[in-house]
Motif scaffolding. Structure first.
Motif, mmCIF file in Angstrom:
data_model
loop_
_atom_site.group_PDB
_atom_site.id
_atom_site.type_symbol
_atom_site.label_atom_id
_atom_site.label_comp_id
_atom_site.label_asym_id
_atom_site.label_seq_id
_atom_site.Cartn_x
_atom_site.Cartn_y
_atom_site.Cartn_z
ATOM 1 N N THR A 50 20.764 62.270 -56.095
ATOM 2 C CA THR A 50 21.712 62.634 -55.042
ATOM 3 C C THR A 50 22.539 63.831 -55.465
ATOM 4 N N LEU A 54 22.651 67.592 -53.615
ATOM 5 C CA LEU A 54 23.866 68.313 -53.233
ATOM 6 C C LEU A 54 23.885 69.712 -53.851
ATOM 7 N N SER A 59 25.604 72.443 -51.296
ATOM 8 C CA SER A 59 26.834 71.741 -50.922
ATOM 9 C C SER A 59 27.915 71.846 -51.988
ATOM 10 N N TYR A 80 33.966 69.885 -50.838
ATOM 11 C CA TYR A 80 32.902 69.124 -50.175
ATOM 12 C C TYR A 80 33.448 67.810 -49.626
#
Length: 89
Positions: A50, A54, A59, A80
Motif C-alpha cells: 500500500t 501511494l 500521492s 495527503y
C-alpha cells in the motif's frame, strides 16, 4: 582524563535527549524525511505494498538516496491525509 561508563540503555536515552534539545533549539518539530516504518505508522497502514502504491501513483513524495533506501517526505504524507479528510454531517 576521566572515563565515563554508561549502560547501553542509558547511552541511547542520552542521545535521544540531546537530539530532542537540538530539535527544540532549531524549532524542528518533525524530521523532513522519515523511514517507511514511520510513514506506515502515520498513515495507519500495515502493508508495504500500500505504501508503494501511494508512492508509485504520486500521492506522497519520496527520495531514494541509495538503491535500497527509500525515505518519505513527512509534509507530503500530512498533506495527503488532509486532502482525504471528510467533513462530518
Amino acid at each position: 582524563m576521566e572515563v565515563i561508563c554508561l549502560h547501553d540503555e542509558a547511552f541511547y536515552q542520552l542521545i535521544e535527549e540531546v537530539v530532542d534539545r537540538i530539535k527544540e533549539k532549531q524549532n524542528i518539530t518533525e524530521d523532513k524525511w522519515i523511514s517507511p516504518e514511520r510513514a506506515m505508522e502515520i498513515l495507519n497502514i500495515k502493508s508495504k505494498t500500500t505504501l508503494q502504491k501511494l508512492r508509485d501513483d504520486g500521492s506522497i513524495t519520496f527520495t531514494q538516496p541509495q538503491k535500497k533506501i527509500i525515505l518519505y517526505d513527512n509534509n507530503s504524507i500530512l498533506k495527503y491525509l488532509n486532502n482525504h479528510t471528510k467533513k462530518t454531517f
